[in-house]
Design an enzyme around this catalytic site. Structure first.
Site, PDB file in Angstrom:
ATOM      1  N   ASP A   1       0.852  -1.185   0.000  1.00 53.09           N
ATOM      2  CA  ASP A   1       0.000   0.000   0.000  1.00 53.09           C
ATOM      3  C   ASP A   1       0.886   1.232   0.000  1.00 53.09           C
ATOM      4  OD1 ASP A   1      -2.310   1.592   0.137  1.00 53.09           O
ATOM      5  OD2 ASP A   1      -2.254   1.656   2.327  1.00 53.09           O
ATOM      6  N   HIS A   2       0.390   2.307  -0.566  1.00 54.13           N
ATOM      7  CA  HIS A   2       1.096   3.585  -0.501  1.00 54.13           C
ATOM      8  C   HIS A   2       0.780   4.274   0.823  1.00 54.13           C
ATOM      9  CE1 HIS A   2       1.207   3.635  -5.170  1.00 54.13           C
ATOM     10  NE2 HIS A   2       2.359   3.228  -4.683  1.00 54.13           N
TER      11      HIS A   2
ATOM     12  N   TYR B   1      -4.735   4.864   0.330  1.00 50.64           N
ATOM     13  CA  TYR B   1      -5.873   4.101  -0.198  1.00 50.64           C
ATOM     14  C   TYR B   1      -5.558   3.307  -1.465  1.00 50.64           C
ATOM     15  CZ  TYR B   1      -7.547   8.009   2.623  1.00 50.64           C
ATOM     16  OH  TYR B   1      -7.687   8.968   3.608  1.00 50.64           O
ATOM     17  N   HIS B   2      -4.368   2.661  -1.514  1.00 54.43           N
ATOM     18  CA  HIS B   2      -3.974   1.902  -2.698  1.00 54.43           C
ATOM     19  C   HIS B   2      -3.554   0.471  -2.366  1.00 54.43           C
ATOM     20  CE1 HIS B   2      -2.796   6.056  -4.570  1.00 54.43           C
ATOM     21  NE2 HIS B   2      -4.095   5.852  -4.582  1.00 54.43           N
ATOM     22  N   PRO B   3      -4.322  -0.298  -1.588  1.00 56.10           N
ATOM     23  CA  PRO B   3      -3.922  -1.680  -1.290  1.00 56.10           C
ATOM     24  C   PRO B   3      -3.876  -2.524  -2.568  1.00 56.10           C
ATOM     25  CG  PRO B   3      -6.193  -1.300  -0.620  1.00 56.10           C
ATOM     26  CD  PRO B   3      -5.627   0.033  -0.988  1.00 56.10           C
TER      27      PRO B   3
END
Length: 541
Positions: free
Chosen positions: A297-298, A472-474
């Site tokens: 994630d980011h 919010y980038h899983p």
């Protein structure tokens, strides 16, 4: 949309998110096949789902978001990090910040080097172009006439212009297209919007297909697991309005439920690491070690500033007159603060000496918040967010129990490596240098967060540990690869199980260097072609 659920279909797609809408819509272009799309959330009727700034109200909405949360994070002082995910048609594309960023061409070429044949940038570019309706017109790298509207921001905020000027002062090039030949530099983001309205994957793909008799979209359908006949996926079991239902897939099941729910469904179905399945009491159907692993994630940390002069939305949102004016601007011209995305201007930069391409993404916001997106500071403010693009840290998705109603356990494992920690610290330091340029002289009054308390590298890292959150980038939890340990092969087929594919951000072997919505839609587009090609081969045989 349908209140009746067919007993069977040729293709059953699970999850009406960024990729799932694309898969279902493209497959249903063939009138000879029947497609059913199952979505656990509701229809996208809430008006805030269609106004760009609506993410401030929907991201943590009690019914439109899953409102997931990680387990206590060891490197973040034991904090549990909220992970909002979309729970409606369009999935997270209906509640995200609208930014259209594909990542770097090197990301996809690296996928190919990892054994993902057919996923180099040259291979995936046609799918990006096919999905896109680029406001600026077609080019070698962009397409028009596709379902997904991509447009320029409706407003050029003076604070955002100052941010771009600040980057230029520090030697970064102006970049008017982060999806062009090079990503590095500063400029305005493009967004997934058409004439001022959000364009989610549901708006883009499902709305034009709504009258096709061979496509049935079933909302409020919570998938509980796969129906398996030996080593073949024969359908899906789900719950709807309290009733336990099943649907049979005559050809294939395609999981598009996202980086948390797709591995969760595989694990619930007995597909995953045998040792873990046995620990939680799930019968092992297929020992597939990497299901739920490789989670990436980011991670971001935000600098907040008190500013003077025009530009900060804090002031406008804080007054009744300002709110009325914002509403009027949107109603009359589809412009103004209600069209603001989660980042107006951006910068892609290299902060680590060994990075050949940008390793940090900056999101500039003409407002500042105290806690959530709904709680703006009571003074004029702005935000510079620093986000590491290629984390080394890897986490896991695991089962809490065999009960499908119980949420999966998320171990993000942020900042687990020295490189990740160093990158974030250097990212914050560059963010501060941007704020100290001539461009912001006379605009910034003071740095409010973290302020003077975080001066040394050690203190900055402490600030990041205390306040950093997801961007919010899983991704990565059903890793694609050419090796037998990968969850899916380059055709997106789950290894060892017939009739089953996964197509969403979970298949990314490494997270792309940017936002994940556009790449997820690309994955859906490519998956549909892979499924169609396989069907032709079967018919020919």
């Amino acid at each position: 949309m349908s209140d009746s659920v067919p007993r069977s279909a040729d293709y059953v797609v699970v999850g009406a998110g960024s990729a799932g809408c694309a898969v279902a819509a493209r497959l249903s272009e063939d009138p000879s096949v029947r497609v059913v799309l199952l979505e656990a959330g509701s229809r996208d009727r809430n008006p805030w789902l269609h106004v760009p700034i609506g993410y401030a109200k929907t991201m943590y909405h009690p019914t439109l978001s899953w409102n997931l949360v990680t387990e206590p994070e060891p490197e973040l002082e034991g904090r549990r990090i909220p992970w909002p995910r979309g729970r409606t048609l369009g999935g997270s594309s209906a509640i995200n910040g609208l930014l259209y960023v594909r990542g770097q061409k090197e990301d996809y070429d690296h996928w190919r080097q990892l054994g993902c044949t057919g996923w180099s940038f040259e291979d995936v570019l046609p799918y990006f172009r096919r999905s896109e309706d680029q406001e600026r017109g077609p080019s070698e790298l962009h397409g028009t006439g596709g379902p997904l509207a991509v447009s320029d921001l409706r407003d050029r905020n003076p604070l955002a212009l100052a941010f771009i000027e600040a980057a230029a002062e520090l030697g970064f090039p102006r970049n008017d297209d982060f999806n062009g030949a090079e990503q590095e530099g500063a400029g305005f983001f493009q967004v997934t919007a058409r004439r001022g309205w959000r364009c989610s994957s549901a708006t883009a793909y499902l709305k034009p297909a709504r009258n096709r008799p061979n496509l049935v979209v079933v909302t409020d359908a919570h998938s509980n697991g796969l129906l398996l006949e030996g080593r073949r996926a024969a359908g899906v079991a789900f719950t709807r309005h309290g009733a336990a239902l099943t649907i049979r897939a005559e050809r294939e099941v395609i999981l598009c439920a996202g980086a948390i729910a797709s591995p969760h469904l595989l694990l619930l179905s007995g597909i995953g690491p045998a040792e873990h399945l046995q620990e939680v009491g799930v019968p092992v159907v297929h020992d597939l070690r990497d299901v739920g692993r490789n989670l990436q994630d980011h991670f971001q940390a935000r600098l907040a500033f008190r500013v003077r002069g025009p530009g900060s939305l804090n002031t406008r949102v804080g007054s009744l007159f300002g709110k009325a004016l914002m509403g009027a601007e949107f109603a009359l011209r589809r412009s103004g603060p209600l069209t603001v995305s989660a980042g107006t201007a951006g910068l892609f930069a290299r902060v680590l000496p060994g990075s050949a391409t940008p390793d940090v993404q900056y999101h500039f916001l003409p407002f500042s918040t105290s806690k959530t997106m709904l709680e703006l500071h009571d003074f004029p403010g702005m935000t510079i967010s620093a986000c590491q693009l290629r984390p080394e840290s890897r986490g896991t998705i695991t089962l809490a129990s065999p009960d499908p109603r119980e949420r999966a356990l998320i171990h993000a494992n942020y900042l687990a490596t020295e490189t990740d920690r160093r990158c974030m610290v250097e990212g914050i330091k560059l963010g501060r240098r941007l704020s100290q340029t001539r461009a912001f002289r006379g605009i910034i009054e003071e740095e409010v967060v973290p302020g003077a308390a975080a001066a040394s590298d050690e203190e900055i890292l402490g600030f990041i540990r205390r306040t950093g959150i997801t961007i919010y980038h899983p991704s990565g939890t059903c890793r694609m690869g050419g090796d037998p340990q990968s969850v899916v092969d380059p055709e997106l087929r789950v290894r060892g199980i017939e009739g089953l594919r996964v197509a969403d951000a979970s298949v990314m072997p490494t997270v792309v260097s940017g936002n994940t919505n556009a790449p997820s839609i690309m994955i859906g587009e490519k998956c549909a072609d892979l499924v169609k090609a396989a069907a032709k081969v079967t018919l020919a045989a």
